[in-house]
Design a protein around this motif. Sequence first.
Motif, PDB file in Angstrom:
ATOM      1  N   LYS A   2     116.638 -39.690  65.393  1.00 14.13           N
ATOM      2  CA  LYS A   2     117.789 -40.217  64.691  1.00 14.13           C
ATOM      3  C   LYS A   2     118.056 -39.542  63.362  1.00 14.13           C
ATOM      4  O   LYS A   2     118.970 -38.753  63.239  1.00 14.13           O
ATOM      5  N   ALA A   8     108.656 -35.301  60.828  1.00 11.45           N
ATOM      6  CA  ALA A   8     107.795 -35.211  61.997  1.00 11.45           C
ATOM      7  C   ALA A   8     107.339 -33.775  62.223  1.00 11.45           C
ATOM      8  O   ALA A   8     106.179 -33.532  62.575  1.00 11.45           O
ATOM      9  N   ALA A  11     104.642 -32.980  59.679  1.00 10.13           N
ATOM     10  CA  ALA A  11     103.415 -33.712  59.964  1.00 10.13           C
ATOM     11  C   ALA A  11     102.744 -33.174  61.223  1.00 10.13           C
ATOM     12  O   ALA A  11     101.519 -33.058  61.281  1.00 10.13           O
ATOM     13  N   ALA A  12     103.545 -32.831  62.212  1.00 11.53           N
ATOM     14  CA  ALA A  12     102.962 -32.286  63.433  1.00 11.53           C
ATOM     15  C   ALA A  12     102.283 -30.955  63.144  1.00 11.53           C
ATOM     16  O   ALA A  12     101.246 -30.624  63.731  1.00 11.53           O
ATOM     17  N   GLY A  15      99.173 -31.735  61.825  1.00  8.18           N
ATOM     18  CA  GLY A  15      98.421 -32.592  62.731  1.00  8.18           C
ATOM     19  C   GLY A  15      97.586 -31.890  63.773  1.00  8.18           C
ATOM     20  O   GLY A  15      96.904 -32.555  64.545  1.00  8.18           O
ATOM     21  N   LEU A  86      96.813 -37.524  52.682  1.00  9.69           N
ATOM     22  CA  LEU A  86      96.396 -37.730  54.062  1.00  9.69           C
ATOM     23  C   LEU A  86      94.892 -37.979  54.144  1.00  9.69           C
ATOM     24  O   LEU A  86      94.441 -38.817  54.921  1.00  9.69           O
ATOM     25  N   LEU A  89      94.320 -41.510  53.292  1.00 12.34           N
ATOM     26  CA  LEU A  89      94.635 -42.395  54.406  1.00 12.34           C
ATOM     27  C   LEU A  89      93.541 -42.337  55.462  1.00 12.34           C
ATOM     28  O   LEU A  89      93.114 -43.358  56.000  1.00 12.34           O
TER      29      LEU A  89
ATOM     30  N   ILE B  10      95.478 -38.299  61.583  1.00 10.97           N
ATOM     31  CA  ILE B  10      96.528 -39.052  60.897  1.00 10.97           C
ATOM     32  C   ILE B  10      97.840 -38.295  60.915  1.00 10.97           C
ATOM     33  O   ILE B  10      98.898 -38.849  61.245  1.00 10.97           O
ATOM     34  N   ALA B  11      97.773 -37.014  60.592  1.00 11.49           N
ATOM     35  CA  ALA B  11      99.003 -36.230  60.526  1.00 11.49           C
ATOM     36  C   ALA B  11      99.650 -36.131  61.907  1.00 11.49           C
ATOM     37  O   ALA B  11     100.874 -36.205  62.031  1.00 11.49           O
ATOM     38  N   ALA B  12      98.824 -35.987  62.930  1.00 10.78           N
ATOM     39  CA  ALA B  12      99.377 -35.902  64.278  1.00 10.78           C
ATOM     40  C   ALA B  12     100.064 -37.213  64.644  1.00 10.78           C
ATOM     41  O   ALA B  12     101.086 -37.229  65.333  1.00 10.78           O
ATOM     42  N   ILE B  14     101.613 -39.158  62.588  1.00 14.66           N
ATOM     43  CA  ILE B  14     102.921 -39.151  61.941  1.00 14.66           C
ATOM     44  C   ILE B  14     103.815 -38.085  62.554  1.00 14.66           C
ATOM     45  O   ILE B  14     105.032 -38.171  62.479  1.00 14.66           O
ATOM     46  N   GLY B  15     103.205 -37.109  63.190  1.00 12.43           N
ATOM     47  CA  GLY B  15     103.936 -35.926  63.607  1.00 12.43           C
ATOM     48  C   GLY B  15     104.758 -36.063  64.873  1.00 12.43           C
ATOM     49  O   GLY B  15     105.434 -35.129  65.263  1.00 12.43           O
ATOM     50  N   ASP B  16     104.702 -37.209  65.510  1.00  9.25           N
ATOM     51  CA  ASP B  16     105.543 -37.400  66.690  1.00  9.25           C
ATOM     52  C   ASP B  16     106.899 -37.953  66.261  1.00  9.25           C
ATOM     53  O   ASP B  16     106.958 -38.892  65.457  1.00  9.25           O
ATOM     54  N   PRO B  17     107.990 -37.400  66.781  1.00  5.34           N
ATOM     55  CA  PRO B  17     109.324 -37.824  66.335  1.00  5.34           C
ATOM     56  C   PRO B  17     109.546 -39.332  66.441  1.00  5.34           C
ATOM     57  O   PRO B  17     110.057 -39.945  65.499  1.00  5.34           O
ATOM     58  N   ALA B  20     107.468 -41.033  63.840  1.00  4.54           N
ATOM     59  CA  ALA B  20     107.989 -40.723  62.511  1.00  4.54           C
ATOM     60  C   ALA B  20     109.237 -41.554  62.224  1.00  4.54           C
ATOM     61  O   ALA B  20     109.415 -42.054  61.112  1.00  4.54           O
ATOM     62  N   ASN B  21     110.080 -41.714  63.223  1.00  2.89           N
ATOM     63  CA  ASN B  21     111.271 -42.531  63.020  1.00  2.89           C
ATOM     64  C   ASN B  21     110.909 -43.976  62.749  1.00  2.89           C
ATOM     65  O   ASN B  21     111.515 -44.636  61.901  1.00  2.89           O
ATOM     66  N   GLU B  40     115.186 -48.088  66.897  1.00  6.35           N
ATOM     67  CA  GLU B  40     115.210 -47.164  65.768  1.00  6.35           C
ATOM     68  C   GLU B  40     114.690 -45.781  66.172  1.00  6.35           C
ATOM     69  O   GLU B  40     115.181 -44.762  65.701  1.00  6.35           O
ATOM     70  N   LEU B  60      97.743 -47.491  60.047  1.00  5.89           N
ATOM     71  CA  LEU B  60      98.915 -47.096  59.265  1.00  5.89           C
ATOM     72  C   LEU B  60      99.907 -48.234  59.142  1.00  5.89           C
ATOM     73  O   LEU B  60     100.647 -48.306  58.169  1.00  5.89           O
ATOM     74  N   VAL B  79     100.507 -45.392  52.265  1.00  4.52           N
ATOM     75  CA  VAL B  79     101.163 -44.820  53.442  1.00  4.52           C
ATOM     76  C   VAL B  79     102.578 -44.375  53.077  1.00  4.52           C
ATOM     77  O   VAL B  79     102.998 -43.252  53.387  1.00  4.52           O
ATOM     78  N   LEU B  83     104.301 -40.611  53.138  1.00  6.02           N
ATOM     79  CA  LEU B  83     105.540 -40.346  53.859  1.00  6.02           C
ATOM     80  C   LEU B  83     106.586 -39.730  52.943  1.00  6.02           C
ATOM     81  O   LEU B  83     107.264 -38.766  53.312  1.00  6.02           O
ATOM     82  N   LEU B  86     105.759 -36.177  52.420  1.00  5.15           N
ATOM     83  CA  LEU B  86     106.158 -35.364  53.570  1.00  5.15           C
ATOM     84  C   LEU B  86     107.658 -35.101  53.545  1.00  5.15           C
ATOM     85  O   LEU B  86     108.107 -33.995  53.852  1.00  5.15           O
ATOM     86  N   MET B  87     108.435 -36.111  53.180  1.00  3.01           N
ATOM     87  CA  MET B  87     109.877 -35.899  53.092  1.00  3.01           C
ATOM     88  C   MET B  87     110.185 -34.852  52.047  1.00  3.01           C
ATOM     89  O   MET B  87     111.078 -34.013  52.235  1.00  3.01           O
TER      90      MET B  87
END
Lengths: 240, 240
Positions: A2, A8, A11-12, A15, A86, A89, B10-12, B14-17, B20-21, B40, B60, B79, B83, B86-87
């Motif tokens: 979205k 992502a 992070a991937a 990751g 990270l 965490l 942890i990063a992995a 978060i790393g999935d779309p 992450a959404n 969402e 998380l 957390v 995030l 990362l942004m």
Amino acid sequence: MKEGPSIATIAALIGDPARANMLGALMAGRALTAGELAREAGVRAPTASGHLARLSEAGLVLVEAQGRHRYFRLSGPDVAHVLEGLMGLAARTGRLRTRPGPRDPALRQARTCYDHMAGEWAVRLYEGLLADGRLTAAEGQVSLTEAGRSFFRAEGVDLSALEAGRRPLCRACLDWSERRPHLGGTLGRAILDHAVARRWVRPSTEGRALTVTPPGLMALRAWVGDAVTPLSETIGRAGG
Amino acid sequence: MKEGPSIATIAALIGDPARANMLGALMAGRALTAGELAREAGVRAPTASGHLARLSEAGLVLVEAQGRHRYFRLSGPDVAHVLEGLMGLAARTGRLRTRPGPRDPALRQARTCYDHMAGEWAVRLYEGLLADGRLTAAEGQVSLTEAGRSFFRAEGVDLSALEAGRRPLCRACLDWSERRPHLGGTLGRAILDHAVARRWVRPSTEGRALTVTPPGLMALRAWVGDAVTPLSETIGRAGG
DNA sequence: CGATTGCTTCGTCCTCCGCCGAAACGTCGG
DNA sequence: CCGACGTTTCGGCGGAGGACGAAGCAATCG
């Protein structure tokens, strides 16, 4: 897909175990060659090369060609900051799937956190500076007291240079192994430089570990005051 | 697999779309049900359920069952902080593979950042408080001046309550869309609560966007002083 | 009490991507 | 020049894990 795919992607990128190990190695602050990073990550050269290409394309690391070597380093403190976050965490939340390796004790004792010190010693240093009234942490914000300013000036630290940039002089950086803060910011960096220049600590030839030398032991103990537990018991485990 | 697999895990995560959404949606600070998070993330319920199980197992997110709903929320500010970091990296480093969607302008203007305000308005607020001498950012460390304390007390903010915990009162939080700091910490949180309670801003029913109401426009403008550019000109403008 | 809704578990499919060996490209040293 | 070394590209293999539909629980509502 979205609104936030980019986070992502980043992070991937972090990751993957191999890439995470590379980034972790680069947390030492030095630039490393592709081959060193391959060894660090436990993969073959071609695999490492692919990973590094992706990391640099994403802007997480910078690369500089030098002869037949290519040197990689983190692209900035913000990357290091996210990595430390990270780790925090992981330490807070994770079951410890990481069997505590032999090198861990040395790392816990003293290590670099990108450009400043972390680990037991760094936490002690931080708390010692607080206890001696050289640092103050009012409202959770760290700053240098007047006593602290004269102390560091007497040590030969050029504070005005440290305050020149946009980056803060003092920053409380959460130590992921100790779960207590240590000192970051430009002053944290200066302290590490200071300690290395005076041979108080010796960076490991590879990795983030720092070895505290005997004179360093004396000097740091003077800094943190006598109230602090002697370190001698914890030195020299797991040589490296 | 040498020394730092946990950070990769942890990063992995978060790393999935999709995940992450979900985490991005939870940055609004509210607790959301599994179904809302599935929508969402743009996936079906079973997929979302699996993701949420992994996120909560990793610590998380926290889950609270309420009737036949299960409410998820971020497990803590740390957390959220990672995030946001990362942004920031994504904004700094990434090519913008994310075509700037239609909802982006609203998000850039004002949004929640876990528990405080972010976006154009938040940055203005921060800079206005600095300009008026209510906040001071000496050495990059933010703190409330005496004038600021009386100002917020007069507004009915209980500062001592905000300073009670371990969390800092003021924290400069880098705004990833504006690339300039805004105010975090417990005071940042209190300001958001304050603004919501007085109907100055209205949280979007889903998502992180905040709508500034007409009375809010007046009030915030009074806070930040007249020196600040009227908002109307800058709405819908992109880039920086 | 049965129907509806919210969520999870299970089984399956399928894509993605990390890994390596072999070979090509470039630099350095003799 | 030629061989050694560091690094990259290419091609193929294999496994991990993300996606969904169908079915199973649990709670709510009429």
